[in-house]
Design a protein around this motif. Structure first.
Motif, PDB file in Angstrom:
ATOM      1  N   THR A  54      25.143  32.233 -38.741  1.00 34.99           N
ATOM      2  CA  THR A  54      24.370  32.930 -39.777  1.00 34.99           C
ATOM      3  C   THR A  54      23.238  33.759 -39.188  1.00 34.99           C
ATOM      4  N   PHE A  55      22.990  33.615 -37.895  1.00 32.75           N
ATOM      5  CA  PHE A  55      21.888  34.374 -37.289  1.00 32.75           C
ATOM      6  C   PHE A  55      22.320  35.816 -37.040  1.00 32.75           C
ATOM      7  N   ASN A  56      21.514  36.755 -37.463  1.00 37.05           N
ATOM      8  CA  ASN A  56      21.752  38.169 -37.209  1.00 37.05           C
ATOM      9  C   ASN A  56      20.417  38.903 -37.178  1.00 37.05           C
ATOM     10  N   GLU A  57      20.464  40.211 -37.003  1.00 33.51           N
ATOM     11  CA  GLU A  57      19.226  40.985 -36.885  1.00 33.51           C
ATOM     12  C   GLU A  57      18.416  40.966 -38.182  1.00 33.51           C
ATOM     13  N   GLU A  58      19.101  40.930 -39.303  1.00 35.27           N
ATOM     14  CA  GLU A  58      18.393  40.867 -40.580  1.00 35.27           C
ATOM     15  C   GLU A  58      17.560  39.590 -40.675  1.00 35.27           C
ATOM     16  N   LEU A  59      18.139  38.472 -40.230  1.00 33.77           N
ATOM     17  CA  LEU A  59      17.411  37.215 -40.259  1.00 33.77           C
ATOM     18  C   LEU A  59      16.270  37.229 -39.248  1.00 33.77           C
ATOM     19  N   GLU A  80      -7.499  37.579 -46.995  1.00 29.93           N
ATOM     20  CA  GLU A  80      -8.016  36.849 -48.144  1.00 29.93           C
ATOM     21  C   GLU A  80      -9.104  35.855 -47.755  1.00 29.93           C
ATOM     22  N   ASP A  81      -9.455  35.857 -46.471  1.00 23.19           N
ATOM     23  CA  ASP A  81     -10.510  34.966 -45.966  1.00 23.19           C
ATOM     24  C   ASP A  81     -10.236  33.522 -46.368  1.00 23.19           C
ATOM     25  N   ARG A  82      -9.002  33.085 -46.148  1.00 24.17           N
ATOM     26  CA  ARG A  82      -8.603  31.730 -46.516  1.00 24.17           C
ATOM     27  C   ARG A  82      -9.010  30.749 -45.417  1.00 24.17           C
ATOM     28  N   ASN A  83      -8.938  29.465 -45.736  1.00 25.56           N
ATOM     29  CA  ASN A  83      -9.265  28.420 -44.775  1.00 25.56           C
ATOM     30  C   ASN A  83      -8.350  28.538 -43.560  1.00 25.56           C
ATOM     31  N   ILE A  84      -8.937  28.582 -42.385  1.00 30.40           N
ATOM     32  CA  ILE A  84      -8.144  28.778 -41.171  1.00 30.40           C
ATOM     33  C   ILE A  84      -7.164  27.626 -40.938  1.00 30.40           C
ATOM     34  N   LEU A  85      -7.442  26.456 -41.505  1.00 27.55           N
ATOM     35  CA  LEU A  85      -6.539  25.322 -41.340  1.00 27.55           C
ATOM     36  C   LEU A  85      -5.213  25.532 -42.052  1.00 27.55           C
ATOM     37  N   GLU A  86      -5.156  26.525 -42.939  1.00 24.03           N
ATOM     38  CA  GLU A  86      -3.872  26.839 -43.579  1.00 24.03           C
ATOM     39  C   GLU A  86      -2.864  27.371 -42.569  1.00 24.03           C
ATOM     40  N   LEU A  87      -3.345  27.842 -41.420  1.00 21.43           N
ATOM     41  CA  LEU A  87      -2.419  28.259 -40.372  1.00 21.43           C
ATOM     42  C   LEU A  87      -1.591  27.077 -39.884  1.00 21.43           C
ATOM     43  N   LEU A  88      -2.157  25.883 -39.967  1.00 28.29           N
ATOM     44  CA  LEU A  88      -1.453  24.676 -39.539  1.00 28.29           C
ATOM     45  C   LEU A  88      -0.719  23.997 -40.683  1.00 28.29           C
ATOM     46  N   ASP A  89      -1.263  24.103 -41.870  1.00 28.52           N
ATOM     47  CA  ASP A  89      -0.695  23.361 -42.996  1.00 28.52           C
ATOM     48  C   ASP A  89      -0.963  24.129 -44.280  1.00 28.52           C
ATOM     49  N   SER A  90       0.070  24.593 -44.915  1.00 28.90           N
ATOM     50  CA  SER A  90      -0.090  25.339 -46.162  1.00 28.90           C
ATOM     51  C   SER A  90       0.972  24.896 -47.151  1.00 28.90           C
ATOM     52  N   LYS A  91       0.719  25.162 -48.405  1.00 29.57           N
ATOM     53  CA  LYS A  91       1.674  24.832 -49.462  1.00 29.57           C
ATOM     54  C   LYS A  91       2.388  26.085 -49.957  1.00 29.57           C
ATOM     55  N   TYR A  92       2.388  27.118 -49.144  1.00 27.67           N
ATOM     56  CA  TYR A  92       3.049  28.368 -49.509  1.00 27.67           C
ATOM     57  C   TYR A  92       3.504  29.077 -48.245  1.00 27.67           C
ATOM     58  N   THR A  93       4.391  30.025 -48.416  1.00 28.31           N
ATOM     59  CA  THR A  93       4.764  30.926 -47.336  1.00 28.31           C
ATOM     60  C   THR A  93       5.245  32.221 -47.964  1.00 28.31           C
ATOM     61  N   TYR A  94       5.775  33.137 -47.153  1.00 32.44           N
ATOM     62  CA  TYR A  94       6.260  34.422 -47.650  1.00 32.44           C
ATOM     63  C   TYR A  94       7.751  34.526 -47.337  1.00 32.44           C
ATOM     64  N   LEU A  95       8.547  34.777 -48.373  1.00 34.67           N
ATOM     65  CA  LEU A  95       9.993  34.768 -48.215  1.00 34.67           C
ATOM     66  C   LEU A  95      10.631  35.946 -48.939  1.00 34.67           C
ATOM     67  N   ASN A  96      11.815  36.352 -48.430  1.00 31.86           N
ATOM     68  CA  ASN A  96      12.734  37.166 -49.229  1.00 31.86           C
ATOM     69  C   ASN A  96      14.010  36.351 -49.399  1.00 31.86           C
ATOM     70  N   ASP A  97      15.013  36.926 -50.014  1.00 26.16           N
ATOM     71  CA  ASP A  97      16.210  36.145 -50.308  1.00 26.16           C
ATOM     72  C   ASP A  97      16.911  35.662 -49.042  1.00 26.16           C
ATOM     73  N   ARG A  98      16.912  36.497 -47.998  1.00 24.05           N
ATOM     74  CA  ARG A  98      17.624  36.123 -46.766  1.00 24.05           C
ATOM     75  C   ARG A  98      16.976  34.918 -46.093  1.00 24.05           C
ATOM     76  N   LEU A  99      15.683  34.936 -45.976  1.00 20.27           N
ATOM     77  CA  LEU A  99      14.998  33.822 -45.314  1.00 20.27           C
ATOM     78  C   LEU A  99      14.980  32.583 -46.201  1.00 20.27           C
ATOM     79  N   GLN A 152      17.301  31.676 -48.222  1.00 20.82           N
ATOM     80  CA  GLN A 152      18.630  31.078 -48.063  1.00 20.82           C
ATOM     81  C   GLN A 152      18.698  30.290 -46.763  1.00 20.82           C
ATOM     82  N   HIS A 153      18.133  30.838 -45.701  1.00 23.48           N
ATOM     83  CA  HIS A 153      18.114  30.152 -44.405  1.00 23.48           C
ATOM     84  C   HIS A 153      17.352  28.835 -44.499  1.00 23.48           C
ATOM     85  N   TYR A 154      16.295  28.815 -45.292  1.00 26.08           N
ATOM     86  CA  TYR A 154      15.482  27.612 -45.448  1.00 26.08           C
ATOM     87  C   TYR A 154      16.033  26.662 -46.506  1.00 26.08           C
ATOM     88  N   GLY A 155      17.017  27.098 -47.273  1.00 29.17           N
ATOM     89  CA  GLY A 155      17.535  26.259 -48.338  1.00 29.17           C
ATOM     90  C   GLY A 155      16.612  26.193 -49.538  1.00 29.17           C
TER      91      GLY A 155
END
Length: 257
Positions: free
Chosen positions: A63-68, A86-105, A107-110
């Motif tokens: 399933t790995f390709n250039e799009e992924l 957004e001047d968010r807490n720097i600790l969110e770099l280690l632990d966050s309850k969100y991320t940024y996704l499109n449909d391809r990624l 799907q990769h993450y389930g």
């Protein structure tokens, strides 16, 4: 090049005033030009530029390709950019309850419910993802083409996140495929345990392996897995992995200095 606002404040000798300086830093971080901080410093800090050179074995990871690959990098760039702008807490770099996704990624993450090629912020509902260490970009660039690499992953966490790089390996240390002149057998963790029996290997691996094996639930392209299949040709039952993730437990993140 400073803009008119900065030039004017400099002429008024106000940039040394803490409140003024802080306000201008916040303003500049929200400016679209701050994207250069992501493109340059962040890409260098996280070794993200190396992702373009990584070539996973498509026989093992079809399933790995250039799009992924592009989606993996985009997630990390948008994530760090969001924390900065957004001047968010720097600790969110280690632990966050969100991320940024499109449909391809997604799907990769389930992850269900993400449609379309455009990236958007997505709330996470379990502990499998959250923070840079669980991004597929990082997990892929710290793997080998055919398998994960607890050593590379442990080294990356020590160097890029904790700032305590391990010492270089001593000379004449045998590769993982053999130790003391004998072929290593078993699952990756079992082979690493055999490898560590060599006194020349044990000291470094005592620091590297706990970090790296904490990420073994992620395969060589950052997908989640519950079992590790032994090497080709072996008939053993799959070895069930321990859910040691994330490397820095969520309940301890707030204590990280």
């Amino acid at each position: 090049m400073p803009d008119d606002t900065l030039f004017k404040l400099a002429e008024q000798n106000k940039l040394h005033v803490p409140a003024v300086l802080e306000a201008q830093c916040v303003r500049m971080l929200k400016d679209p030009k701050s994207r250069a901080l992501v493109d340059n410093f962040v890409a260098q800090w996280l070794n993200l530029r190396n992702l373009t050179a990584i070539q996973p074995d498509t026989g093992r990871f079809p399933t790995f390709n250039e799009e992924l690959r592009d989606a993996m990098r985009k997630e990390t760039e948008l994530f760090v950019q969001g924390v900065i702008q957004e001047d968010r807490n720097i600790l969110e770099l280690l632990d966050s309850k969100y991320t940024y996704l499109n449909d391809r990624l997604a799907q990769h993450y389930g992850i269900q419910g993400v449609e379309g090629h455009e990236f958007r912020r997505v709330s996470l509902t379990d502990s499998r993802r959250g923070g840079l260490i669980t991004h597929a970009s990082i997990l892929t660039l710290t793997s080998n083409p055919t398998r994960t690499s607890p050593v590379k992953r442990g080294k990356w966490v020590l160097e890029q996140i904790l700032g305590v790089p391990p010492p270089p390996p001593p000379p004449n240390v045998p590769e993982l495929k053999e130790a003391n002149g004998k072929e290593l057998t078993g699952t990756l963790k079992e082979r690493m345990e055999q490898h560590r029996k060599d006194p020349g290997c044990a000291s470094c691996h005592a620091r590297l392996d706990p970090m790296g094996f904490g990420l073994e639930n992620y395969n060589a392209v950052g997908g989640w897995r519950d079992v590790e299949h032994p090497s080709a040709g072996r008939q053993d039952l799959p070895h069930r992995l321990h859910r040691d993730c994330p490397v820095i437990p969520r309940h301890r993140v707030q204590h990280v200095p």
